[in-house]
Design a protein around this motif. Structure first.
Motif, PDB file in Angstrom:
ATOM      1  N   SER A  11     -20.082  -6.576 -29.849  1.00 55.20           N
ATOM      2  CA  SER A  11     -20.226  -7.488 -30.983  1.00 55.20           C
ATOM      3  C   SER A  11     -19.875  -7.011 -31.953  1.00 55.20           C
ATOM      4  CB  SER A  11     -21.717  -7.087 -31.104  1.00 55.20           C
ATOM      5  OG  SER A  11     -22.296  -5.267 -31.643  1.00 55.20           O
ATOM      6  N   ASP A  29     -20.588 -13.951 -25.018  1.00 54.35           N
ATOM      7  CA  ASP A  29     -20.782 -13.878 -25.927  1.00 54.35           C
ATOM      8  C   ASP A  29     -19.171 -14.764 -26.840  1.00 54.35           C
ATOM      9  OD1 ASP A  29     -21.295 -15.103 -28.793  1.00 54.35           O
ATOM     10  OD2 ASP A  29     -22.511 -13.012 -29.227  1.00 54.35           O
ATOM     11  N   SER A  79     -26.105 -12.619 -22.480  1.00 57.99           N
ATOM     12  CA  SER A  79     -26.331 -13.041 -24.242  1.00 57.99           C
ATOM     13  C   SER A  79     -27.409 -13.416 -24.273  1.00 57.99           C
ATOM     14  CB  SER A  79     -25.229 -13.688 -24.872  1.00 57.99           C
ATOM     15  OG  SER A  79     -24.447 -13.247 -24.713  1.00 57.99           O
ATOM     16  N   GLY A 123     -27.391 -13.960 -27.661  1.00 57.97           N
ATOM     17  CA  GLY A 123     -25.633 -13.863 -28.428  1.00 57.97           C
ATOM     18  C   GLY A 123     -25.693 -12.746 -29.500  1.00 57.97           C
ATOM     19  N   GLY A 180     -25.666  -9.036 -27.020  1.00 55.06           N
ATOM     20  CA  GLY A 180     -26.152  -9.587 -26.335  1.00 55.06           C
ATOM     21  C   GLY A 180     -26.208  -7.860 -25.463  1.00 55.06           C
TER      22      GLY A 180
END
Length: 328
Positions: A204, A230, A285, A320, A323
């Motif tokens: 992320s 993602d 996601s 997204g 996730g």
């Protein structure tokens, strides 16, 4: 202190997933990636050895993004042949895989299984580097059994003009489990005279921010499972906002991959296996990853797959950007 330049982001090599088809479709729909690494080639004894993999080396760039062919080998002659073939095809860099953790590879002193043997690595590079016609980067782990292995290897790597050192901050014996070792990676970064790229557990933008704060001098970031889960992640890391309806773009991307794989496999059902591998990550996601992947996984025909994808996008929400944490 934050990096002043835009971060470099690389697509990690994934055997069976980051194929020509994936790279072509991914770069058509998503930005943010600066290099695309192929899955590894091995058993390159003659130029004919590559015939069955011809498509994988068909282009040097996908939509302007350079492709870096990767080789898994412990034979300098094989590596030199591969480098020369790649050079003749127009590639400017190849990558040496010293990171593959799978026991069947490591037991043969290949991939991360070669990391405990710095003398062997030295001999290979001594034979290879004076003749290699392209740049060589190395992708490795901190070691196979112990992070001490990377510190025995650094003087070897420093003896040669390698373009980059890409380090997955785990040991080979860990596979993809357990925690990344930021302490050992930080020591490598402090002691390396080569550009170092970080790889491992960036899922992320928040993960990236934490890693970038810890390693401000890192040269780049290689994303694997996080990018597969993602596809917006590289662009997000570079500060781009997601589209208003990200699920619409994801749906187009998934459909494009589906038709591209069907064409690539001449409508053989093996195409479904490739798609299911990707969905094992992409499902993470969505708001209910287990049910999403379960729906896709049980399909046995193209019609069933199409129905399952339609059901997923009608029923579940694309989350997204971060996730779920990946454990394997």
């Amino acid at each position: 202190m934050k990096q002043q330049r835009e971060p470099l982001v690389y697509l990690a090599p994934f055997q069976g997933i980051t194929t020509y088809v994936f790279r072509e479709v991914y770069t058509q729909y998503f930005g943010g990636v600066d290099k695309l690494f192929t899955a590894f080639f091995t058993g390159i004894q003659t130029e004919k050895s590559l015939r069955s993999h011809k498509q994988e080396l068909a282009v040097t760039h996908h939509h302007g993004v350079p492709v870096i062919p990767q080789i898994l080998s412990k034979d300098a002659r094989e590596m030199l042949l591969f480098a020369r073939i790649c050079h003749d095809l127009g590639f400017e860099e190849i990558n040496w895989n010293l990171g593959c953790p799978f026991p069947r590879v490591a037991r043969k002193k290949r991939g991360s299984g070669l990391l405990p043997y710095p003398e062997d690595v030295q001999k290979i590079l001594e034979e290879l580097m004076p003749q290699i016609p392209v740049r060589l980067s190395v992708k490795c782990r901190l070691g196979y059994h112990s992070p001490e292995e990377i510190f025995a290897l650094l003087p070897v790597f420093h003896s040669f003009p390698l373009s980059e050192l890409i380090i997955h901050a785990r040991l080979g014996v860990q596979m993809y489990k357990g925690q990344t070792d930021w302490g050992s990676f930080e020591k490598v970064l402090e002691n390396s005279t080569l550009p170092v790229v970080y790889n491992g557990d960036v899922f992320s933008p928040g993960d990236f921010d934490a890693a970038e704060s810890r390693f401000p001098s890192v040269n780049g970031w290689m994303l694997g499972r996080g990018l597969l889960a993602d596809p917006f992640l590289p662009a997000a890391i570079k500060g781009e906002r997601p589209p208003v309806s990200p699920e619409t773009k994801i749906r187009r991307y998934v459909d494009e991959l589906y038709y591209a794989y069907r064409k690539n496999f001449n409508d053989d059902l093996r195409a479904l296996n490739r798609l299911k591998e990707l969905w094992s990550y992409l499902s993470l996601s969505f708001d209910d990853p287990v049910r999403v992947f379960g729906k896709i996984k049980k399909t046995r025909s193209f019609d069933a797959y199409e129905d399952a994808v339609r059901f997923v996008f009608e029923t579940y929400q694309w989350k997204g950007y971060g996730g779920k944490k990946l454990e394997n």
